[in-house]
Design a protein around this motif. Sequence first.
Motif, mmCIF file in Angstrom:
data_model
loop_
_atom_site.group_PDB
_atom_site.id
_atom_site.type_symbol
_atom_site.label_atom_id
_atom_site.label_comp_id
_atom_site.label_asym_id
_atom_site.label_seq_id
_atom_site.Cartn_x
_atom_site.Cartn_y
_atom_site.Cartn_z
ATOM 1 N N ALA A 34 0.783 -1.081 -0.203
ATOM 2 C CA ALA A 34 -0.116 0.163 0.039
ATOM 3 C C ALA A 34 1.026 1.200 0.125
ATOM 4 O O ALA A 34 0.503 2.193 -0.700
ATOM 5 N N ILE A 45 -5.014 4.937 -1.215
ATOM 6 C CA ILE A 45 -5.299 3.598 -0.765
ATOM 7 C C ILE A 45 -6.321 3.657 0.526
ATOM 8 O O ILE A 45 -5.774 4.558 1.397
ATOM 9 N N LEU A 47 -6.749 0.701 3.644
ATOM 10 C CA LEU A 47 -6.525 -0.418 4.285
ATOM 11 C C LEU A 47 -7.723 -0.889 5.103
ATOM 12 O O LEU A 47 -8.244 0.020 5.950
ATOM 13 N N CYS A 319 -2.843 -2.831 -7.132
ATOM 14 C CA CYS A 319 -3.519 -1.531 -7.043
ATOM 15 C C CYS A 319 -3.414 -0.702 -8.231
ATOM 16 O O CYS A 319 -4.265 -0.093 -8.653
#
Lengths: 348, 348
Positions: A34, A45, A47, A319
Amino acid sequence: MPDTDVPGPMPASLPIALDAMGGDYAPEEIVAGAVQAVREHGIPIVLVGEPRPLMEALSLHDALAEIPIIRAEEALAMDEGALASLRRPRSSIAVACHLVRRGDACAVVSAGSTAGIVATGKLRLRSQNGVLRPALTVALPTRPTPTVLLDAGANAEVKPEMLVQFAHLGAAYAETVLEITDPGIGLLTIGSEPEKGNKLVKRAHELLSAAPGLRFAGNIEGHDLLTGAVDVIVTDGFTGNVALKTMEGSVRYAFTELRETINESRAARLGGLLQRKRLRELVQRLDPEVHGGAVLLGLNGTVVIAHGSSQAKGVSAACVLAARLARQGVVTRIGERLGAAHRPHRLW
Amino acid sequence: MPDTDVPGPMPASLPIALDAMGGDYAPEEIVAGAVQAVREHGIPIVLVGEPRPLMEALSLHDALAEIPIIRAEEALAMDEGALASLRRPRSSIAVACHLVRRGDACAVVSAGSTAGIVATGKLRLRSQNGVLRPALTVALPTRPTPTVLLDAGANAEVKPEMLVQFAHLGAAYAETVLEITDPGIGLLTIGSEPEKGNKLVKRAHELLSAAPGLRFAGNIEGHDLLTGAVDVIVTDGFTGNVALKTMEGSVRYAFTELRETINESRAARLGGLLQRKRLRELVQRLDPEVHGGAVLLGLNGTVVIAHGSSQAKGVSAACVLAARLARQGVVTRIGERLGAAHRPHRLW
C-alpha cells in the motif's frame, strides 16, 4: 466513512479498498505494498482490517498519516472457501466490497483466497445488469500486447451464452486496460474447424459467429495461448483454470530441466545465471496473479485478486491494475457492450 | 498373406503393420523408419501401401528382401477426418488394422491424421469387450518415470464411468510398458478437494474412490502434470487435448523468450547454445507424438499414432513402442483389469 481522510466523490480520486488481512504475508507485506502504491504510483489507498496491527505496520513506514484504515473485525483464512465467506459479513474482504458498493472506494484489491473473494464479491457487489456470470480474467504475457483469458476459474460449469458474454467482458478489458481497439476473440477448443470440440464450444462457436459487436476470429488451440494469435480467449472456468496452471507448471518444468544443463560447463553457468533469472521472471509473468492479478469482471465494481503469496511489489502492482481498471471505466464499458449486445437479438 | 515372408503365428514374432502412406513425409521417411526399426531394433515390419513407390524407397536402403509390402490401393490425406476414413475400406490404415484383426500383425503404426486413425481403428478393430470408449494415451516426460495421460483427445465428451475405465486403461499401460506396479491414479481438475471441479469430475471422484483395483490418489491440478505426482492422469479428451497442447505451447514460448537473453553476452551465447539444444529436446519430448507416439487404448489391437511430421527416427520410435505394447500384452492386461473391475460391481 468515519475517522478517515478518504478523498471526495470524484471517481478518479476515489481510493482502492485494500484487504489488508488476506494473503500469506498479511498484514505486513500488504501494508508495504500500500505504501508503495501511494508513494510511487500516487494511488490513494484505504486499508481494511484490524486497526491495531495495521497501525503498527504503517508506523514502520512512517505512513500513518498517508493511509487511512477502515476497521474490519474478521478475516477469511486462506483455506476458507465460498461458504465461509458468506458467514462473515464483517470480514475484511466483505467490508472492502461494501466500501465500493457505497461509493467510498473505486475498486477492491485482495490477496486472500480466490474462492472466498469470488463468493464475497458476487454476494456484496452483485453482478452487473444483464451479466449471467462474472468471470475471472487474466492477462497472458504475449507480445506485443498481452492476451486476455477468461474464465480462469470462477465458473466450472457454463452455458454457451455465457461464453459470448465472456467475450464481451474480455473485450472491455482489452479496450480499456490494454487500449486495443476492436479486439479479436478466440474460442479455446481442440481443433481449428468450427465443428471441433464438445457440445459447449460447438454451440458457442455458432453464437460467437453471429454475435454483433464482437470480432470473432474462430477457434484456437492450447498451443496458441501464448502466441498472441488473438486478443481475447474465451473458455469455461474448468478448462481455463487447467490451461493456466498447466502453463505455469510447464514453464517451471522447463526451468528445472534446464538447471541440469546449466551445471555442465563454466560458460553455461555464466550464461545460465542470466537465463535462470529470465526463466524465473517468466514463471512469474505466467503466474496470472503476480503480474497485477486476476480480475473478477462482471460485478458492480472492480475486484482484483493478487496472488496469495504476494509481497509488497505484487500488492502494489495489483493496486496499479485496479486503479487503471477503475479509471478507464471497465464496468461502464461492460455495461455499454452488453446493453448493445442485448438490443439486436436476445440470447436468453 | 500372399507374396510376403511374414513370420509365423507366434505373437512375439508377429510384425508391426506400418501404414506407409500416412504422414507428411510418407512414404520415404516412413520406409526409412521401417528400415531402422528392423535393423537397429530387430522389430519385424510389414509396410502397407502402394507397392511401386514403396519398392522404390526400399531399394534405396537395399532392404527389398527384408521388409514385405502389403498392397493398399488408397491413402487417407492428412486433412481427411473421421468420415473419409469410413468411406475408404482399402486405405492403408484400414488394411493395416485388418492385418491385426486377422492375426497377421501384432500392432498398427501410422503417422496419418489422428482423427482418421481413431475412426478407422474403432471401425476395423472394434473396442475390447466392456470398453465404453477407446482413449488416446500419451506418456509425459516426467522423472524418474513418465506419467501416463489419457484421454488426450479421442473423446471430447465423456461420462464419469468412462473416466474410471480410462484409469484402468492407463494403469494397464503403466504396468506393461513402464513396469510400474500398482500405479497411482490422479483425476485432473481445478482444486485438490474432492468437491472441486465440474459435475463430471465430482462424480468421477466418487466412482474412482470406490473403484476396486485402482490406487486412486485424488485430484491433481494443471501444475502437477509434469511433476510426476501420480503415474496415471485421467481426464476427458477435451481438457486433455487442451492441456497437452498448452504444455507444448508453453515450452515453445519459454524457448522463444530465452532466445533474447542468449544474445546478451558471449558467455550467455555459449551457455545458450547448450541450453537451446536442451530446450529443443524438451519441446520434442513434450510433443506427445514424437517420443514414441500416442496410443489408442481399448481396441482389440494396439494402435500407435506417430506425429504427422515424423521422420525416420520418429517412425522407428513408434514401432519400438508398438512392439513393446504388443509383447507386454497391454490388450490382455486391459481385458483382465476391466473383467476384474466388472465383477465386484457393475458401473453401467
